[in-house]
Design a protein around this motif. Structure first.
Motif, PDB file in Angstrom:
ATOM      1  N   PRO A  91     -83.930 -45.424 -63.068  1.00 21.86           N
ATOM      2  CA  PRO A  91     -82.921 -44.261 -61.992  1.00 21.86           C
ATOM      3  C   PRO A  91     -83.928 -43.915 -60.127  1.00 21.86           C
ATOM      4  O   PRO A  91     -84.908 -43.910 -61.194  1.00 21.86           O
ATOM      5  N   SER A  92     -83.722 -43.858 -59.491  1.00 21.63           N
ATOM      6  CA  SER A  92     -84.557 -42.766 -58.312  1.00 21.63           C
ATOM      7  C   SER A  92     -83.655 -42.757 -57.260  1.00 21.63           C
ATOM      8  O   SER A  92     -82.732 -43.161 -56.760  1.00 21.63           O
ATOM      9  N   VAL A  93     -84.025 -41.459 -56.694  1.00 21.85           N
ATOM     10  CA  VAL A  93     -82.869 -40.902 -56.152  1.00 21.85           C
ATOM     11  C   VAL A  93     -83.272 -41.049 -54.170  1.00 21.85           C
ATOM     12  O   VAL A  93     -84.477 -41.361 -54.062  1.00 21.85           O
ATOM     13  N   VAL A  94     -82.116 -40.887 -53.771  1.00 23.14           N
ATOM     14  CA  VAL A  94     -82.509 -41.110 -51.954  1.00 23.14           C
ATOM     15  C   VAL A  94     -82.605 -39.850 -51.452  1.00 23.14           C
ATOM     16  O   VAL A  94     -82.150 -38.664 -51.541  1.00 23.14           O
ATOM     17  N   PRO A  95     -83.946 -39.428 -51.002  1.00 23.08           N
ATOM     18  CA  PRO A  95     -84.730 -38.357 -50.921  1.00 23.08           C
ATOM     19  C   PRO A  95     -83.780 -37.752 -50.174  1.00 23.08           C
ATOM     20  O   PRO A  95     -83.281 -38.581 -48.470  1.00 23.08           O
ATOM     21  N   GLN A  96     -83.517 -36.394 -49.937  1.00 25.51           N
ATOM     22  CA  GLN A  96     -82.559 -35.442 -48.872  1.00 25.51           C
ATOM     23  C   GLN A  96     -80.989 -35.955 -49.266  1.00 25.51           C
ATOM     24  O   GLN A  96     -80.259 -36.158 -47.387  1.00 25.51           O
ATOM     25  N   SER A  97     -80.484 -36.860 -49.525  1.00 27.09           N
ATOM     26  CA  SER A  97     -79.326 -37.710 -49.661  1.00 27.09           C
ATOM     27  C   SER A  97     -78.137 -36.221 -50.129  1.00 27.09           C
ATOM     28  O   SER A  97     -78.791 -35.469 -50.604  1.00 27.09           O
ATOM     29  N   THR A  98     -76.746 -36.502 -49.350  1.00 24.85           N
ATOM     30  CA  THR A  98     -76.119 -35.827 -49.971  1.00 24.85           C
ATOM     31  C   THR A  98     -74.666 -37.404 -50.589  1.00 24.85           C
ATOM     32  O   THR A  98     -75.137 -37.712 -49.850  1.00 24.85           O
ATOM     33  N   PHE A  99     -73.777 -35.973 -50.555  1.00 21.45           N
ATOM     34  CA  PHE A  99     -72.777 -37.001 -51.170  1.00 21.45           C
ATOM     35  C   PHE A  99     -71.297 -36.696 -51.197  1.00 21.45           C
ATOM     36  O   PHE A  99     -71.494 -35.209 -52.345  1.00 21.45           O
ATOM     37  N   LYS A 100     -70.386 -37.045 -50.647  1.00 24.76           N
ATOM     38  CA  LYS A 100     -69.063 -36.237 -50.280  1.00 24.76           C
ATOM     39  C   LYS A 100     -67.875 -36.723 -50.274  1.00 24.76           C
ATOM     40  O   LYS A 100     -68.339 -38.098 -49.705  1.00 24.76           O
ATOM     41  N   THR A 101     -66.371 -37.667 -50.920  1.00 23.56           N
ATOM     42  CA  THR A 101     -66.061 -37.935 -51.028  1.00 23.56           C
ATOM     43  C   THR A 101     -64.519 -37.467 -51.407  1.00 23.56           C
ATOM     44  O   THR A 101     -64.580 -36.141 -51.496  1.00 23.56           O
ATOM     45  N   THR A 102     -63.357 -37.743 -50.526  1.00 22.67           N
ATOM     46  CA  THR A 102     -61.673 -37.294 -50.883  1.00 22.67           C
ATOM     47  C   THR A 102     -60.885 -37.558 -51.594  1.00 22.67           C
ATOM     48  O   THR A 102     -60.694 -39.208 -51.131  1.00 22.67           O
ATOM     49  N   SER A 103     -60.122 -37.147 -51.636  1.00 22.97           N
ATOM     50  CA  SER A 103     -58.810 -37.514 -52.245  1.00 22.97           C
ATOM     51  C   SER A 103     -57.589 -36.660 -52.477  1.00 22.97           C
ATOM     52  O   SER A 103     -58.142 -35.529 -52.201  1.00 22.97           O
ATOM     53  N   LEU A 104     -56.422 -36.830 -52.513  1.00 22.44           N
ATOM     54  CA  LEU A 104     -54.804 -36.840 -51.784  1.00 22.44           C
ATOM     55  C   LEU A 104     -54.403 -36.987 -53.160  1.00 22.44           C
ATOM     56  O   LEU A 104     -54.366 -38.415 -53.744  1.00 22.44           O
ATOM     57  N   SER A 105     -53.498 -35.747 -53.123  1.00 23.56           N
ATOM     58  CA  SER A 105     -52.695 -35.953 -54.299  1.00 23.56           C
ATOM     59  C   SER A 105     -51.335 -35.579 -53.833  1.00 23.56           C
ATOM     60  O   SER A 105     -51.386 -34.411 -53.181  1.00 23.56           O
ATOM     61  N   PRO A 106     -50.265 -36.240 -53.872  1.00 24.44           N
ATOM     62  CA  PRO A 106     -48.403 -36.012 -52.832  1.00 24.44           C
ATOM     63  C   PRO A 106     -47.923 -34.102 -54.244  1.00 24.44           C
ATOM     64  O   PRO A 106     -48.509 -34.644 -55.296  1.00 24.44           O
ATOM     65  N   MET A 107     -47.578 -33.648 -53.419  1.00 23.64           N
ATOM     66  CA  MET A 107     -46.974 -32.888 -54.146  1.00 23.64           C
ATOM     67  C   MET A 107     -45.755 -32.295 -54.081  1.00 23.64           C
ATOM     68  O   MET A 107     -45.044 -31.463 -54.411  1.00 23.64           O
ATOM     69  N   SER A 108     -44.960 -33.000 -53.268  1.00 29.26           N
ATOM     70  CA  SER A 108     -44.015 -32.816 -52.953  1.00 29.26           C
ATOM     71  C   SER A 108     -43.747 -34.439 -52.911  1.00 29.26           C
ATOM     72  O   SER A 108     -43.444 -35.741 -52.364  1.00 29.26           O
ATOM     73  N   LEU A 109     -41.843 -34.907 -53.189  1.00 25.29           N
ATOM     74  CA  LEU A 109     -41.283 -35.590 -53.361  1.00 25.29           C
ATOM     75  C   LEU A 109     -40.893 -36.863 -52.084  1.00 25.29           C
ATOM     76  O   LEU A 109     -41.518 -37.725 -51.959  1.00 25.29           O
ATOM     77  N   ASN A 110     -41.219 -35.736 -50.693  1.00 30.89           N
ATOM     78  CA  ASN A 110     -40.826 -36.593 -49.354  1.00 30.89           C
ATOM     79  C   ASN A 110     -42.527 -36.618 -48.728  1.00 30.89           C
ATOM     80  O   ASN A 110     -42.313 -36.972 -47.693  1.00 30.89           O
ATOM     81  N   GLY A 111     -43.053 -36.477 -49.264  1.00 25.96           N
ATOM     82  CA  GLY A 111     -44.463 -36.175 -48.541  1.00 25.96           C
ATOM     83  C   GLY A 111     -45.069 -34.962 -48.168  1.00 25.96           C
ATOM     84  O   GLY A 111     -45.839 -34.788 -46.834  1.00 25.96           O
ATOM     85  N   SER A 112     -44.146 -33.808 -48.331  1.00 26.99           N
ATOM     86  CA  SER A 112     -44.551 -32.833 -47.245  1.00 26.99           C
ATOM     87  C   SER A 112     -45.655 -31.628 -47.414  1.00 26.99           C
ATOM     88  O   SER A 112     -45.870 -30.530 -46.824  1.00 26.99           O
TER      89      SER A 112
END
Length: 503
Positions: free
Chosen positions: A334-355
């Motif tokens: 294992p090796s770390v990428v120096p001064q790196s950051t990481f973020k990912t985004t996920s979306l989940s519907p909370m209503s049937l019509n997508g509103s």
């Protein structure tokens, strides 16, 4: 006749240089120079070349093997800490650390004061902001991709409503839209005790060109803890602490002795024949901690920003000076990428019509798994290539000694005379070949030269002595005619086969 025609059509000299000298043919002639110094130099170079090719290249560096890049497939699974059981079992209990022992979690007491952004400032952790912590299962805290996995450390959740004023009649857009999704609530939390989560690594290796293929259940592996080229003093201290605390760290994958400092090799924990490590162990192996600053000037910890770790799996089925091994082995590097950051985004519907939807910005540790190393098989062509190289080097040793003998060494002028011979001019060979043997012997006797040997040897002996037709010491054509006429006359007589012998 051909020689005479060639002499007529070609000049005897070009720019004052004899044509025979200008276009002389050079060939190999073996000369034995009786000088021990030259011989020892030559045989010494040959010995070194033989040792280098046969011992070092063939035996030591396995020059008779053909190496092909390893390829692998990986399945990664994250699991929350448990009491040595499968979390899918109904009676399995988790084994999280208490929140009071986790300094990045907001404490429910007067030592922490909450801020408007949802963070809190605590007396016991003044370098970075704290946040409320939440319990996550392994599947909730991970985002799995092909050959990689994201381990969540910080999650920012947004509950969002679709702005109805942006649509004249959904999904038809209105003329203008100021804000498509309107925030209906948000929360920021740390994933509690993420260092105690375990990462299961199920992998297989193939080498299509060599036909080798196997799975991690049939292989043995180790975790390498050592310098990856960008370690500072703090990273070295973290790695030394891991080697010291593991209790089974060794100095080499095979036959190593116990050690309490890096570099070291640590065997993985296993479950149903598969390897797994705690996230904390993998972080220590790279020399980083989630409590360190993400990058200079960020103002946040790596736990908040996330980071990227490359996890190389280095495969091998050979070993220098030992040859092919029975089984394939591997090392996790294992090796770390120096001064790196990481973020990912996920979306989940909370209503049937997508509103209505839930948006999650997941900051965490990205483990990117990649294959490394080469797998070897015996290859006869590769062996021949190494042997051919050795023959070339042996020939070069002879060339090198010849150069030293001619241009460098003390007796170079004598060596040059011995190494090179110049033959006589072959322009007169056709005339001598037309002479009978007795005429050749007479010419040799006139010059006090030996008359023994084959006809070709007698002609060469005359040429080496400097024979020229019509010269003062050579026999003229007229003087040779008594020898030539009988030979020519017998050559002109037709061949009459003799009668068969009687019964």
């Amino acid at each position: 006749m051909a020689s005479r025609c060639c002499r007529r059509c070609c000049p005897s000299t070009i720019c004052g240089v004899d044509v025979s000298d200008l276009f002389a043919y050079s060939t190999t002639k073996y000369i034995k120079i009786r000088d021990a110094r030259l011989g020892l130099l030559h045989y010494g170079l040959m010995f070194l070349i033989v040792v280098y090719i046969l011992v070092y290249q063939l035996i030591g560096k396995l020059g008779y093997l053909k190496f092909n890049d390893a390829q692998n497939t990986v399945r990664l699974t994250l699991q929350e800490p448990t009491q040595n059981c499968n979390p899918n079992d109904a009676d399995c209990k988790d084994s999280f650390s208490s929140l009071s022992s986790l300094p990045y979690c907001c404490a429910q007491n007067s030592s922490c004061s909450f801020n408007a952004d949802g963070s809190c400032s605590c007396d016991y952790r003044t370098s970075f902001k704290d946040y409320n912590c939440t319990w996550l299962s392994g599947s909730d805290a991970s985002v799995t991709r092909e050959s990689s996995i994201v381990v969540a450390t910080f999650v920012h959740e947004y509950t969002q409503l679709l702005n109805s004023t942006c649509f004249s009649s959904y999904p038809s857009a209105a003329n203008a839209c100021d804000h498509l999704w309107v925030a209906d609530g948000e929360a920021s939390v740390f994933a509690a005790d993420v260092e105690s989560f375990t990462l299961l690594i199920d992998h297989s290796v193939t080498s299509p060109k060599s036909g080798l293929a196997t799975t991690s259940r049939q292989m043995q592996g180790m975790l390498f803890v050592g310098d990856n080229g960008n370690d500072d003093s703090s990273a070295k201290a973290i790695k030394d602490a891991l080697c010291q605390s593991s209790g089974n760290a060794v100095t080499a994958p095979e036959g190593g002795s116990s050690t309490n400092k890096s570099p070291c090799y640590i065997p993985p924990s296993t479950a149903v024949g598969l390897d797994y490590f705690s996230i904390g162990t993998l972080l220590q192996a790279t020399g980083v901690t989630l409590e360190g600053e993400s990058y200079p000037g960020s103002g946040h910890s790596a736990r908040y920003e996330g980071l990227t770790i490359n996890l190389l799996i280095d495969y091998s089925n050979s070993k220098d000076w030992h040859g092919l091994q029975t089984n394939i082995s591997y090392l996790y590097k294992p090796s770390v990428v120096p001064q790196s950051t990481f973020k990912t985004t996920s979306l989940s519907p909370m209503s049937l019509n997508g509103s209505k939807r839930l948006k999650k910005d997941i900051h965490g540790v990205l483990f990117e798994v990649r294959p490394s190393g080469q797998l070897a098989v015996f290859d006869f062509t590769q062996l021949l290539l190494q042997l051919t190289t050795s023959l070339t080097l042996l020939a070069l040793s002879t060339v090198g000694v010849n150069i030293l003998a001619q241009y460098v060494l003390r007796y170079r002028h004598y060596y040059s005379e011995a190494l090179y011979d110049r033959t006589a001019d072959f322009d007169n060979i056709s005339f001598l070949e037309a002479q009978p043997d007795e005429a050749l012997r007479k010419e040799l006797r006139d010059r006090n030269l030996p008359t023994t040997g084959t006809r070709e040897r007698m002609i060469l002996r005359l040429m080496e002595y400097g024979y020229r037709p019509g010269s003062s010491r050579s026999t003229s054509r007229a003087s040779m005619e008594p020898y030539m006429e009988p030979a020519m006359a017998s050559a002109r007589q037709p061949f009459v086969p003799s009668a068969p012998a009687g019964p």
